[in-house]
Design a protein around this motif. Sequence first.
Motif, PDB file in Angstrom:
ATOM      1  N   ARG A   1      -8.563 -25.600  32.664  1.00  0.00           N
ATOM      2  CA  ARG A   1      -8.072 -26.802  31.995  1.00  0.00           C
ATOM      3  C   ARG A   1      -9.263 -27.551  31.393  1.00  0.00           C
ATOM      4  NH1 ARG A   1      -3.844 -30.341  35.261  1.00  0.00           N
ATOM      5  NH2 ARG A   1      -3.509 -31.114  33.139  1.00  0.00           N
ATOM      6  N   ALA A   2      -9.111 -27.906  30.125  1.00  0.00           N
ATOM      7  CA  ALA A   2     -10.144 -28.684  29.437  1.00  0.00           C
ATOM      8  C   ALA A   2      -9.484 -29.410  28.281  1.00  0.00           C
ATOM      9  CB  ALA A   2     -11.266 -27.782  28.943  1.00  0.00           C
ATOM     10  N   TYR A   3      -9.961 -30.597  27.986  1.00  0.00           N
ATOM     11  CA  TYR A   3      -9.391 -31.393  26.907  1.00  0.00           C
ATOM     12  C   TYR A   3     -10.222 -31.336  25.634  1.00  0.00           C
ATOM     13  CZ  TYR A   3      -6.338 -33.325  30.492  1.00  0.00           C
ATOM     14  OH  TYR A   3      -5.412 -33.458  31.496  1.00  0.00           O
ATOM     15  N   SER A   4     -11.364 -30.718  25.694  1.00  0.00           N
ATOM     16  CA  SER A   4     -12.242 -30.603  24.534  1.00  0.00           C
ATOM     17  C   SER A   4     -13.046 -29.321  24.693  1.00  0.00           C
ATOM     18  CB  SER A   4     -13.181 -31.812  24.455  1.00  0.00           C
ATOM     19  OG  SER A   4     -14.167 -31.628  23.464  1.00  0.00           O
ATOM     20  N   PRO A   5     -13.366 -28.645  23.581  1.00  0.00           N
ATOM     21  CA  PRO A   5     -14.158 -27.424  23.709  1.00  0.00           C
ATOM     22  C   PRO A   5     -15.606 -27.669  24.101  1.00  0.00           C
ATOM     23  CG  PRO A   5     -13.727 -27.908  21.409  1.00  0.00           C
ATOM     24  CD  PRO A   5     -12.914 -28.878  22.199  1.00  0.00           C
ATOM     25  N   MET A   6     -16.096 -28.933  23.984  1.00  0.00           N
ATOM     26  CA  MET A   6     -17.481 -29.234  24.317  1.00  0.00           C
ATOM     27  C   MET A   6     -17.538 -30.475  25.205  1.00  0.00           C
ATOM     28  SD  MET A   6     -19.340 -28.500  20.638  1.00  0.00           S
ATOM     29  CE  MET A   6     -20.895 -27.986  21.362  1.00  0.00           C
ATOM     30  N   LEU A   7     -18.606 -30.588  25.966  1.00  0.00           N
ATOM     31  CA  LEU A   7     -18.809 -31.767  26.799  1.00  0.00           C
ATOM     32  C   LEU A   7     -19.020 -32.996  25.926  1.00  0.00           C
ATOM     33  CD1 LEU A   7     -21.229 -30.250  29.461  1.00  0.00           C
ATOM     34  CD2 LEU A   7     -18.789 -30.762  29.763  1.00  0.00           C
ATOM     35  N   ARG A   8     -18.496 -34.129  26.406  1.00  0.00           N
ATOM     36  CA  ARG A   8     -18.598 -35.372  25.636  1.00  0.00           C
ATOM     37  C   ARG A   8     -19.317 -36.433  26.457  1.00  0.00           C
ATOM     38  NH1 ARG A   8     -12.360 -36.173  24.369  1.00  0.00           N
ATOM     39  NH2 ARG A   8     -12.331 -35.489  26.539  1.00  0.00           N
ATOM     40  N   ALA A   9     -20.243 -37.129  25.818  1.00  0.00           N
ATOM     41  CA  ALA A   9     -20.983 -38.189  26.499  1.00  0.00           C
ATOM     42  C   ALA A   9     -20.021 -39.260  26.998  1.00  0.00           C
ATOM     43  CB  ALA A   9     -22.013 -38.796  25.561  1.00  0.00           C
TER      44      ALA A   9
END
Length: 571
Positions: free
Chosen positions: A265-273
């Motif tokens: 489960r992830a809400y974005s393909p990349m990590l967000r600050a």
Amino acid sequence: MTDQRNIERLLASLTERGDRYNPEVKLLYGPMTKTYHTALKKDDYPCVHETYSSAVYALDLLDSGLPEYTERAAEILSVILQLQDRRPNSPTYGIWPYYYEEPLDRMNAPDYNYADFIGKKLVLALKRHGGRLSGELRQGLSEAIGRACEAIMKRDVGPSYTNIAAMGAFVTLVGGEVIGQESFMQYGRNRLKRLYDYTMRLGTFVEFNSPCYTPITIEELHHIRQETGDPVSVKIADRLLFVAWKMMAEHYHPRTKEWAGPHSRAYSPMLRAGTLEHDMLAGAIENDPAPDSRAPRCPEELLPYFNSEEERSFRCPIFDEAETGYQSYATTYMQASYCLGSFSKEIMWNQRHNLIAYVDNNGKAAYVLLRFLKDNKDFSSAVFTSVQDRSDIVFGMNMALDFGDWHPVLDPVNGVFEAEDLRIRIEIGGFVDGVEEVPGHKHGYDAAMKIGEQTLKVKMLSSYSDLGVPHVKINRSAKDGTLGIDYVIYEGPKSRFDLHEWNQAAWVFLFTMSERTEQLQANCEYQDGSIRVWCHKQGRNMGIAIPVKPDRIQRLFRNNEVQFMTEDVEK
């Protein structure tokens, strides 16, 4: 981060959030971000008063220790108490709505997790700061915690729902201690023990390698260890924390500073600050010698993972096969300049990253993500099957007759839907400057993209579809800043599709980031209603077999076959 630095950061955050505080409603007011459960539309309600973020704000106000913030926190908590469902015979008894503007009865599907999410903030507020609150508010908090505990116990989430299993254990165990209810405490201890037994038997969390939910699990287990008075639960939490931290540490890719896949489960393909996962990773990487005493801390023995660029590949099962009737494996390949991960069986939900890579693109990170799109939104009724050996993946997709559209459960289509566009996309995003198409046909591929020092190559090996063979299109989106290698299944006027009437809907592909493409040989055949694909590599074989006819989801999960790389028996 030292305690003093943490206080300074908290105070700055409180000042920022204070600008969104509505003194009339006594809740935070801001843009609507929820997409599931709520019936509100962003066009009609661009901004709303949020219950959970307001509960977090109230606890942070109290945690600041400043007397002038206590009154505002008390005002917020009083409103939060009024918004809880207090009707004993109601199916939503003990939970909260997302928004002040939308009572529970008006939501599309109330989120029962809110007994856990808001309940934990109330437990911490009462435990840490009850002495600073009025007797009336303390009583109200105690009663609200009790109702939340009852809702959690009635729902009785199983150990496969990892972060909620841990969060509910905290609310009931510590909440029971705070309000003096032994039945809640006993349930919380048992729930934590169930999560431990289940996880240790499997060897990992079913909510596997989730950038958004693994940190929540760490946070909840850490809270149990900090707040409970039960020594057995502390030991169990410690052991589960090691499992969670190890999952995070071994999937961190230092060169791109990303969380390697696959992601359940992830809400974005990349990590967000600014997110919990970003901050928790930063804390582990910085390894502050004087950390915040309340913050979760990665075990010392796992810290070397955060700087390691050694080449490695690892695979593990993620389901209790006796429970599901099938197994899925997560495979991850790590090397200095990129990482690549895939599941062996999953749905193409937008929160599932079934095939994802992170690539060093001249010092910045690009991602590569596989998607199945219906009218430019991820389509949950597509079923993914793959086998991976280091840099190479053979994968296929077929279609489920009894599943969802954008969400697998909340908006079921059950095989019947309308669409103007259907396509399989290999999406490249993040830092895409300098990413360029190169002739893919040189080694017999449909398309190839140069990303930094790596070349991504993809080839459709076979297609069995009532709509014919997809055509390849390179899609560039200036708005999203992405490139896509698209296999277009259908584009045209809005049409009605009924998969129950289809005889064939299956596609298989070869995906590689290998530098030695000439050593890969892939073949496929149609046999007994399935496409069978195998890939030869240096005297070894791997392959998949997927039925071409749409079927029920559980039958596809059982009948989609995977063979991991083995020695060639004919060698």
